[in-house]
Design a protein around this motif. Sequence first.
Motif, PDB file in Angstrom:
ATOM      1  N   ILE A 190      13.410   5.922  -3.356  1.00  0.00           N
ATOM      2  CA  ILE A 190      12.894   4.564  -3.497  1.00  0.00           C
ATOM      3  C   ILE A 190      13.975   3.600  -3.022  1.00  0.00           C
ATOM      4  CG2 ILE A 190      11.292   5.131  -5.366  1.00  0.00           C
ATOM      5  CD1 ILE A 190      13.287   3.786  -7.312  1.00  0.00           C
TER       6      ILE A 190
ATOM      7  N   ASP B 281      12.956  -1.741  -4.972  1.00  0.00           N
ATOM      8  CA  ASP B 281      12.069  -1.150  -5.977  1.00  0.00           C
ATOM      9  C   ASP B 281      12.837  -0.815  -7.248  1.00  0.00           C
ATOM     10  OD1 ASP B 281       9.727  -1.359  -4.548  1.00  0.00           O
ATOM     11  OD2 ASP B 281       9.620   0.759  -4.010  1.00  0.00           O
TER      12      ASP B 281
ATOM     13  N   LYS C  32      13.310  -3.915  -9.292  1.00  0.00           N
ATOM     14  CA  LYS C  32      12.057  -4.316  -9.950  1.00  0.00           C
ATOM     15  C   LYS C  32      11.792  -3.443 -11.173  1.00  0.00           C
ATOM     16  CE  LYS C  32       9.959  -5.905  -5.653  1.00  0.00           C
ATOM     17  NZ  LYS C  32       8.933  -5.593  -4.631  1.00  0.00           N
TER      18      LYS C  32
ATOM     19  N   ARG D  16       3.194  -0.343  -9.039  1.00  0.00           N
ATOM     20  CA  ARG D  16       2.807  -1.209  -7.914  1.00  0.00           C
ATOM     21  C   ARG D  16       2.065  -2.441  -8.420  1.00  0.00           C
ATOM     22  NH1 ARG D  16       0.895   3.607  -3.739  1.00  0.00           N
ATOM     23  NH2 ARG D  16       2.918   3.790  -2.660  1.00  0.00           N
TER      24      ARG D  16
ATOM     25  N   CYS E 186       6.145  -2.903  -6.901  1.00  0.00           N
ATOM     26  CA  CYS E 186       6.967  -1.904  -6.217  1.00  0.00           C
ATOM     27  C   CYS E 186       6.211  -1.406  -4.984  1.00  0.00           C
ATOM     28  CB  CYS E 186       7.263  -0.725  -7.137  1.00  0.00           C
ATOM     29  SG  CYS E 186       8.364  -1.133  -8.503  1.00  0.00           S
ATOM     30  N   ASP E 187       6.955  -0.997  -3.963  1.00  0.00           N
ATOM     31  CA  ASP E 187       6.346  -0.484  -2.735  1.00  0.00           C
ATOM     32  C   ASP E 187       6.150   1.027  -2.766  1.00  0.00           C
ATOM     33  OD1 ASP E 187       6.112  -2.960  -1.420  1.00  0.00           O
ATOM     34  OD2 ASP E 187       8.221  -2.870  -0.841  1.00  0.00           O
TER      35      ASP E 187
END
Length: 149
Positions: free
Chosen positions: A43, A47, A50, A132, A137-138
């Motif tokens: 990640i 991310d 976050k 997400r 988050c991606d």
Amino acid sequence: MDEDTMPKDVIADAGSDLEDLVPEGYKPPPMAEPETTPWGIDISDADFKKLQAGFRPADHDDKWFFLATGPDEAGITSIHIIRFFSHMVFYALNIKPGDGDRFKVDSFTYEKKVSVPKTEEEAKEHAVVLCRGHLECDFEVLPEYDFFG
């Protein structure tokens, strides 16, 4: 749930009557039937930040909150995904520093005692959907998942 894990403070801002879910020193309660499996996904630093910041419910409509603990002596930071009203931990992403500005979700722990999701893969997908949706988050290395349950 013992007294050490029970929230006791009251949120003072905005006249809310919600209990303070993360008072100073709050520790997530242990899972009743945890299952930990390796994951090994990379990640981004964004991310990870976050996830570390977490998510705190603003009102009774929010069903989840996210709490980071650690890092522990092995350098692992755990992100606990907790059901708001029951204070039950459903998932924990166990993250360690990776290469460069990347991090690695080294392992994943989920509560087997709940009825949904039923499998490890469904649990991972649900945790990603929650991250997400709530934390934006991606998880760019993972596909998009349909929300279920």
